[in-house]
Design an enzyme around this catalytic site. Structure first.
Site, PDB file in Angstrom:
ATOM      1  N   ASP A  48      49.503  -1.695  47.418  1.00 32.94           N
ATOM      2  CA  ASP A  48      51.177  -2.476  46.104  1.00 32.94           C
ATOM      3  C   ASP A  48      50.398  -4.093  46.015  1.00 32.94           C
ATOM      4  OD1 ASP A  48      51.114  -3.468  49.019  1.00 32.94           O
ATOM      5  OD2 ASP A  48      53.321  -3.503  49.053  1.00 32.94           O
ATOM      6  N   SER A  49      48.910  -4.831  46.771  1.00 34.35           N
ATOM      7  CA  SER A  49      48.353  -5.207  46.599  1.00 34.35           C
ATOM      8  C   SER A  49      47.654  -5.453  45.065  1.00 34.35           C
ATOM      9  CB  SER A  49      47.095  -5.736  46.688  1.00 34.35           C
ATOM     10  OG  SER A  49      45.806  -4.172  46.546  1.00 34.35           O
ATOM     11  N   ASP A  87      50.750   2.899  48.951  1.00 34.62           N
ATOM     12  CA  ASP A  87      51.592   2.741  49.472  1.00 34.62           C
ATOM     13  C   ASP A  87      52.701   1.930  48.331  1.00 34.62           C
ATOM     14  OD1 ASP A  87      51.210   0.313  51.199  1.00 34.62           O
ATOM     15  OD2 ASP A  87      50.707  -1.115  50.265  1.00 34.62           O
ATOM     16  N   LYS A 117      51.729   5.353  52.760  1.00 38.88           N
ATOM     17  CA  LYS A 117      50.831   4.067  53.344  1.00 38.88           C
ATOM     18  C   LYS A 117      52.868   3.474  53.528  1.00 38.88           C
ATOM     19  CE  LYS A 117      48.869  -0.133  52.894  1.00 38.88           C
ATOM     20  NZ  LYS A 117      49.351  -1.174  52.933  1.00 38.88           N
ATOM     21  N   GLU A 119      54.617  -0.239  54.944  1.00 37.40           N
ATOM     22  CA  GLU A 119      54.407  -1.561  56.119  1.00 37.40           C
ATOM     23  C   GLU A 119      55.796  -1.577  56.832  1.00 37.40           C
ATOM     24  OE1 GLU A 119      54.131  -5.386  53.864  1.00 37.40           O
ATOM     25  OE2 GLU A 119      52.606  -4.336  52.964  1.00 37.40           O
ATOM     26  N   GLU A 186      46.693  -5.788  59.800  1.00 37.29           N
ATOM     27  CA  GLU A 186      46.492  -7.355  58.647  1.00 37.29           C
ATOM     28  C   GLU A 186      46.169  -8.327  59.264  1.00 37.29           C
ATOM     29  OE1 GLU A 186      47.643  -6.685  54.807  1.00 37.29           O
ATOM     30  OE2 GLU A 186      46.778  -8.578  54.523  1.00 37.29           O
TER      31      GLU A 186
HETATM   32  O1  KIV Z   1      48.160  -2.912  48.919  1.00 41.10           O
HETATM   33  C1  KIV Z   1      46.851  -3.902  49.299  1.00 41.10           C
HETATM   34  O2  KIV Z   1      46.159  -3.567  49.172  1.00 41.10           O
HETATM   35  C2  KIV Z   1      47.178  -3.183  50.977  1.00 41.10           C
HETATM   36  C3  KIV Z   1      45.962  -3.772  52.170  1.00 41.10           C
HETATM   37  C4  KIV Z   1      45.929  -2.880  53.453  1.00 41.10           C
HETATM   38  C5  KIV Z   1      44.295  -3.317  51.720  1.00 41.10           C
HETATM   39  O3  KIV Z   1      47.492  -2.848  51.397  1.00 41.10           O
END
Ligand code: KIV
Length: 277
Positions: A48-49, A87, A117, A119, A186
């Site tokens: 999600d970056s 993500d 993924k 969080e 992280e």
């Molecule tokens: O979105 C992202 O870039 C991440 C990092 C762990 C690389 O979640």
């Protein structure tokens, strides 16, 4: 890991240091996904970056599920060998288990990724359990979780006092118990990451968590020198802006001087056709 075969969930799941070090990186489009896959990374994450790197947003929080689906689909098309993860953006897994499940099923089906993924540690464990139960592999993410930046008081190193260190260990355990196949750590101190790595059976993938994790992940734009402000823990491995500037300026120079396009970059037609016009 350098074998040419497709990296499977079981391969990732069993990769604990010191035998193996998973090498993961983000990608947000088809072109770069192909390149990082060809470079031999084990895991490609459409993180999600992308809110920061591709959309110019300051935070990942506003990223929508539709935007994530759009980018992850392109990434998955470009990846052949690596294990490909999407993500789940903020809001897509926070409004109840049923919503979370529906959104993860959507991403898994529409994007063609191998896993999602999510969080959050203890607060996300119930959702992770349900998603894994539905047959979708889940990567966890604890420590600094940028989607919860408001709760954490900003983007800062986590686990520096006993209470916070205990919470991160408990978060990592909760994610493992819920069925995640790996967990991103992280921005946590090196010794805490080493301890968590030794206590878990699933691989830890560090980002700003020191060298003792079972794998490492970085944001692609940070390693290629494309980020205006890369975090302290990231290392620049290539100067892509210099190469892009060189190429585009050379193109502009040739267009302006008339050197490009020349005959070799033009199409031909028989003279008789032109004479008839
Ligand atoms: O979105 C992202 O870039 C991440 C990092 C762990 C690389 O979640």
């Amino acid at each position: 890991m350098t074998s040419p075969e497709k990296i499977s969930l079981l391969t990732v799941r069993s990769c604990k240091a010191p035998e193996g070090h998973l090498c993961a990186v983000t990608a947000y489009d088809y072109t770069f996904a192909r390149l990082v896959d060809q470079a031999g990374v084990d895991i490609v994450l459409c993180g999600d970056s992308l809110a920061n790197t591709m959309l110019g947003l300051e935070s990942t929080v506003p990223l929508t599920l539709d935007q994530m689906v759009h980018h992850s689909t392109a990434v998955a098309r470009g990846v052949q060998r690596a294990f490909c993860v999407a993500d789940m953006p903020f809001g897509s897994v926070q409004t109840g288990v049923n919503d979370a499940l529906a959104n993860c099923v959507r991403v898994f089906k529409e994007c063609g990724v191998d896993a999602v993924k999510i969080e959050g540690g203890i607060r996300s464990a119930e959702v992770i359990r349900a998603v894994v139960g539905a047959g979708i592999p889940v990567m966890g993410h604890v420590g600094l979780t940028p989607q919860f930046r408001s709760m954490l008081g900003g983007l800062k190193v986590q686990g520096k006092d006993e209470e916070s260190a205990r919470r991160i260990l408990a978060d990592a355990r909760a994610v493992e118990e819920a069925g995640a196949f790996a967990v991103v750590l992280e921005a946590v101190p090196r010794r805490l990451a080493a301890l968590i790595t030794s206590r878990l059976n699933i691989p830890t993938i560090g980002i700003g968590a020191g060298p003792d994790c079972d794998g490492q992940i970085l944001v692609l734009h940070d390693i290629l020198g494309l980020s205006p402000r890369a975090p302290k823990f990231a290392k620049v491995f290539a100067d892509l802006p210099a190469e892009v500037l060189r190429g585009v300026q050379a193109y502009c120079d040739e267009v302006r001087s008339g050197a490009f396009p020349d005959d070799s970059h033009s199409f031909r037609v028989d003279d008789s056709i032109i004479e008839k016009l």
